[in-house]
Design an enzyme around this catalytic site. Sequence first.
Site, PDB file in Angstrom:
ATOM      1  CG  HIS A  48      -0.498   0.305   2.507  1.00  0.00           C
ATOM      2  ND1 HIS A  48      -0.405   1.599   2.983  1.00  0.00           N
ATOM      3  CD2 HIS A  48      -0.091  -0.487   3.532  1.00  0.00           C
ATOM      4  CE1 HIS A  48       0.029   1.593   4.235  1.00  0.00           C
ATOM      5  NE2 HIS A  48       0.242   0.335   4.595  1.00  0.00           N
ATOM      6  CG  ASP A  55       2.144   1.790   8.083  1.00  0.00           C
ATOM      7  OD1 ASP A  55       1.864   1.183   7.032  1.00  0.00           O
ATOM      8  OD2 ASP A  55       1.336   1.939   9.016  1.00  0.00           O
ATOM      9  CD  GLU A  65      -3.158  -1.024   4.976  1.00  0.00           C
ATOM     10  OE1 GLU A  65      -3.061  -2.026   5.706  1.00  0.00           O
ATOM     11  OE2 GLU A  65      -2.890   0.132   5.386  1.00  0.00           O
ATOM     12  CG  HIS A 123      -0.888   4.301  12.167  1.00  0.00           C
ATOM     13  ND1 HIS A 123      -2.121   3.715  12.340  1.00  0.00           N
ATOM     14  CD2 HIS A 123      -0.374   3.730  11.052  1.00  0.00           C
ATOM     15  CE1 HIS A 123      -2.343   2.827  11.377  1.00  0.00           C
ATOM     16  NE2 HIS A 123      -1.280   2.825  10.585  1.00  0.00           N
ATOM     17  CG  ASP A 129      20.589  -4.275   1.998  1.00  0.00           C
ATOM     18  OD1 ASP A 129      20.197  -4.287   0.816  1.00  0.00           O
ATOM     19  OD2 ASP A 129      21.742  -4.607   2.324  1.00  0.00           O
TER      20      ASP A 129
END
Length: 433
Positions: A120, A132, A166, A282, A297
């Site tokens: 997302h 995120d 999402e 968040h 990585d």
Amino acid sequence: MNLSRRAAVGAATLAIGGLLATAAPAIAAPAPPLAAPDLPLANVKAHLTQFQSIASANGGNRAHGRPGYKASIDYVKGKLDAAGFTTTVQQFTSGGATGYNLVADWPGGDPNKVLMAGAHLDSVSSGPGINDNGSGSAGVLETALAVSRAQLKPTKHLRFAWWGAEELGMVGSRYYVNNLPTTERSKVSGYLNFDMISSPNAGYFVYDDDPVIEKTFKDYYAGLNVPTEIETEGDGRSDHAPFKNVGIPVGGLFSGAERAKSSAQAQKWGGTAGQAFDRCYHSSCDTTTNVNDTALDRNSDAIAHAVWTLGTDTPVPPGDAYENTTDVTIPDNGAAVTSTVNVTGRTGNAPAALKVDVDIRHTWRGDVVIDLLAPDGTAYRLKGSSGNDSADNVIATYTVDASSEGANGAWKLRVQDVAAQDTGYINSWKLTF
């Protein structure tokens, strides 16, 4: 990653005693004819820098319906168009705002066997969303660009996707799946999901939904001497859920969100025990400083490894199939039931890659335990129970090393519902030799 989740089942998972004792099947992932490239970490981080710049120029976020999200879509699409992908922007509406999915197809490969990898692209409204989920989006993007640089000629058709909304409940990916015709759904051989792969206090979690995909990732990390754990924090909370709910095999990676790292996990992976895997989950501090370079990585390279391995495997001709389509009711929180397939006329033993296709209709698949019973009674565990697995139905293909078993005889699928309040039945199942 989306924050919502179904309330946890109150009762502890029931122990399954001697009747369901199993010998774990040996699951074999296909060997890739070509090794995946080592993705340059600098390239992946350059994408994160772009996502940060986009957020900074657009109110500090890249959320659904905000200009920062559309600018993120445009950035990824521009890279893919220049690399020779066929890109499609799919629009949908959520919360009164227009959302976008970006889908990119690489030319070639079997159109009837589509391998998808996705992430997302939206953030929450309170921050730029670099871990995120800029991290998963960047890893998938750099893998796609590596496919182009290598001019890869996969045996499967490769499709990459970046989902919108999402954070509002997998809106974009659900829209894509719901609008994919049934005939097209059946062509998707697997969907790989990457949501948060650079958590600063990172863990190494692997989805356990499909055994072949799971083993592909586990084998990669075993080669690095990095231990992994089964991913449970994100069950049903990310974009694999809509695919899983319609029977498409899914898998993926995760480095942790708001849960705290245990002492045992800190001993295995380093980092700080008692602290969240991502303290900026968040939040406005989910910036380019909220990134674990080592995890980013390793996980980015694991994405490439899975795409090369699963996308370039040598097709195996279908074998002889034996099927039972008689419905068998599964008692709610009751005794195990069986369905039998009689195999006759074969010589020697069963194969090392015996395929078991299962179609079980159930209102809470987490309650369901499934075993394959060989004619001599040996049990092979196909699926265990999980209080976090809140999806319905079990429509999946499992691969069992049954090479020590005689092929002929009565093979049985044994199914038990081990918790209350949900119902189901065995719709059909088959063995393919």
